[in-house]
Design an enzyme around this catalytic site. Structure first.
Site, PDB file in Angstrom:
ATOM      1  N   LYS A   1       0.866  -1.178   0.000  1.00 62.22           N
ATOM      2  CA  LYS A   1       0.000   0.000   0.000  1.00 62.22           C
ATOM      3  C   LYS A   1       0.901   1.226   0.000  1.00 62.22           C
ATOM      4  O   LYS A   1       2.058   1.154   0.449  1.00 62.22           O
ATOM      5  CB  LYS A   1      -0.863  -0.015   1.268  1.00 62.22           C
TER       6      LYS A   1
ATOM      7  N   GLY B   1     -19.857   7.471   5.092  1.00 58.97           N
ATOM      8  CA  GLY B   1     -19.009   7.745   3.937  1.00 58.97           C
ATOM      9  C   GLY B   1     -19.682   7.311   2.655  1.00 58.97           C
ATOM     10  O   GLY B   1     -19.786   6.120   2.372  1.00 58.97           O
ATOM     11  N   VAL B   2     -20.162   8.293   1.883  1.00 57.57           N
ATOM     12  CA  VAL B   2     -20.809   7.955   0.608  1.00 57.57           C
ATOM     13  C   VAL B   2     -19.970   8.524  -0.540  1.00 57.57           C
ATOM     14  O   VAL B   2     -20.415   9.385  -1.297  1.00 57.57           O
ATOM     15  CB  VAL B   2     -22.291   8.401   0.547  1.00 57.57           C
ATOM     16  N   GLY B   3     -18.742   8.032  -0.618  1.00 59.56           N
ATOM     17  CA  GLY B   3     -17.830   8.401  -1.709  1.00 59.56           C
ATOM     18  C   GLY B   3     -17.958   7.378  -2.819  1.00 59.56           C
ATOM     19  O   GLY B   3     -19.047   6.871  -3.108  1.00 59.56           O
ATOM     20  N   ASN B   4     -16.831   7.049  -3.424  1.00 56.55           N
ATOM     21  CA  ASN B   4     -16.848   6.143  -4.589  1.00 56.55           C
ATOM     22  C   ASN B   4     -17.503   4.806  -4.292  1.00 56.55           C
ATOM     23  O   ASN B   4     -18.284   4.305  -5.079  1.00 56.55           O
ATOM     24  CB  ASN B   4     -15.416   5.901  -5.074  1.00 56.55           C
ATOM     25  N   VAL B   5     -17.159   4.212  -3.162  1.00 57.22           N
ATOM     26  CA  VAL B   5     -17.707   2.900  -2.832  1.00 57.22           C
ATOM     27  C   VAL B   5     -19.038   3.043  -2.104  1.00 57.22           C
ATOM     28  O   VAL B   5     -20.036   2.406  -2.466  1.00 57.22           O
ATOM     29  CB  VAL B   5     -16.715   2.090  -1.955  1.00 57.22           C
TER      30      VAL B   5
END
Ligand code: NAD
Length: 366
Positions: free
Chosen positions: A80, A185-189
């Site tokens: 990572k 968290g409502v980002g990309n995923v």
């Protein structure tokens, strides 16, 4: 700052620190284990308050990738990288180019993909200086739709499949209509997971530190907005943390009212013992590195080539893997995270060095 004696060091094979004063790049690349193949993992950009925080994050994330790829039966090792900085303020092409030059120096032992704070566009800028990047090739995605290489749709779909497996195991139902789910968290995923859940008839609560992201989920999916302090403590069926790690801890676990945790964020447990604490409280935890493997599966096939059906079928094995973990946990009394670790360790300890795909086979052509 301790490195070899760092509590999260866990016999990492390689740790590299990169600095480019001109662009402002400060980055750490961690390669945990390459026994199954080259280390593939996301490049995260985040405004870490201290170098220690960045080091801890990269070590935990890198180790998690070894376990994730082994558990998903991929010929990949774990690694990572983190870039220290606020992606909304400090991201420039010069910085991404400097990151690309840094990755090239590692000669393919580590291959970077998107993560929180980085995008396909950023990876492409890095790619001006290195072949050792992934998650960037335009092709037909696992869902038959055009894909730009972003692994988030596959991660979200895998998380949805895993969440359904958890619901089936704990609540004995396949129908998600009326299921109450809180997403942090409502980002990309997280947003895509929310959309899958909405389509399946679930009722949604959301919180995101960025008001625009939260508003999109409210406007487009009819989600109910929640607060930072409430989102994981609401009286719902499932909590799905899809932002940052370490949110399952001594403070949150005693207050969680959901009976299931099924979210995509990495390293959800702040400490290993939080796995047992969740089990003691009767909360079924879908281990993060089992449920969020859709993206790494997708990226793996981008590099080796496969039909969308093959990729989708592999992503859907996440449900079977989780069901196996839950079953073994019930039988043994051990918490689900411990079972997932055991399964992964069996898989990567069995491999001898060189048994996985060679870095040059995985390196992008050209
Ligand atoms: P992202 O940056 O697109 O989304 C993260 C969202 O969480 C953002 O909208 C952000 O504003 C929000 N956020 C950040 N801190 C928060 C907080 N304290 N409370 C509420 N919201 C907060 O990232 P992503 O790609 O959606 O990834 C989300 C998580 O899933 C990360 O932990 C990532 O490592 C993990 N993950 C992602 C993938 C992938 O394919 N993208 C694969 C595996 C794991």
């Amino acid at each position: 700052m301790n490195v070899f004696s760092h509590p999260e060091f866990d016999n990492h094979e390689q740790l590299s620190f990169f600095c480019d004063p001109e662009s402002g790049l400060k980055a750490i690349v961690a390669v945990h284990n390459t026994s199954r193949g080259p280390a593939l993992g996301g490049c995260r950009m985040f405004p870490y308050a201290t170098d220690e925080e960045a080091l801890r994050d990269v070590l935990r994330l890198s180790r998690g990738m070894t376990y994730k790829s082994a558990l998903a039966n991929l010929d990949l090792g774990g690694g990572k990288s983190v870039i220290i900085g606020d992606p909304r303020k400090h991201k420039t092409e010069a910085l991404m180019e400097a990151m690309g030059r840094s990755l090239e120096k590692l000669g393919g032992q580590y291959i970077a993909a998107e993560d929180s704070g980085t995008s396909v566009a950023d990876l492409k800028v890095m790619g001006r200086h290195t072949r050792h990047i992934a998650g960037i090739a335009a092709r037909t995605g696992f869902d038959g739709k055009p894909s730009n290489g972003d692994p988030s749709p596959a991660t979200a779909y895998g998380t949805f499949i895993g969440l359904k497996a958890a619901v089936r195991h704990r609540l004995g139902r396949d129908d998600l209509r009326g299921l109450k789910v809180a997403i942090q968290g409502v980002g990309n995923v997280g947003f895509r997971l929310a959309r899958h859940l909405k389509e399946a008839g679930a009722e949604l609560w959301v919180y995101d530190i960025h008001a625009d992201n939260m508003q999109r989920a409210v406007d487009e999916l009819g989600a109910t907005p929640a607060s930072a302090t409430d989102i994981l403590l609401l009286p719902v069926d499932v909590i799905a943390p899809c932002a940052m790690g370490a949110v399952l801890n001594d403070t949150s676990i005693p207050q969680i009212r959901a009976s299931l945790v099924a979210g995509a964020a990495n390293n959800l447990l702040e400490q290993p013992h939080h796995d047992a604490l969740l089990k003691e409280r009767g909360i079924l935890y879908a281990p993060d590195f089992a449920i969020n493997a859709g993206g790494i599966i997708d990226v793996f096939y981008e590099r080796t080539g496969a039909t969308p059906e093959t990729v989708r079928a592999h992503v859907e094995t996440i449900g079977d893997t989780l069901t196996e973990i839950f079953r073994r946990s019930d039988q043994s009394g051990l918490p689900t995270g411990a079972i997932a670790n055991q399964l992964a360790e069996e898989r990567f300890h069995k491999h001898t060095a060189g048994a996985g795909l060679a870095p040059q086979r995985l390196a992008r052509a050209g």
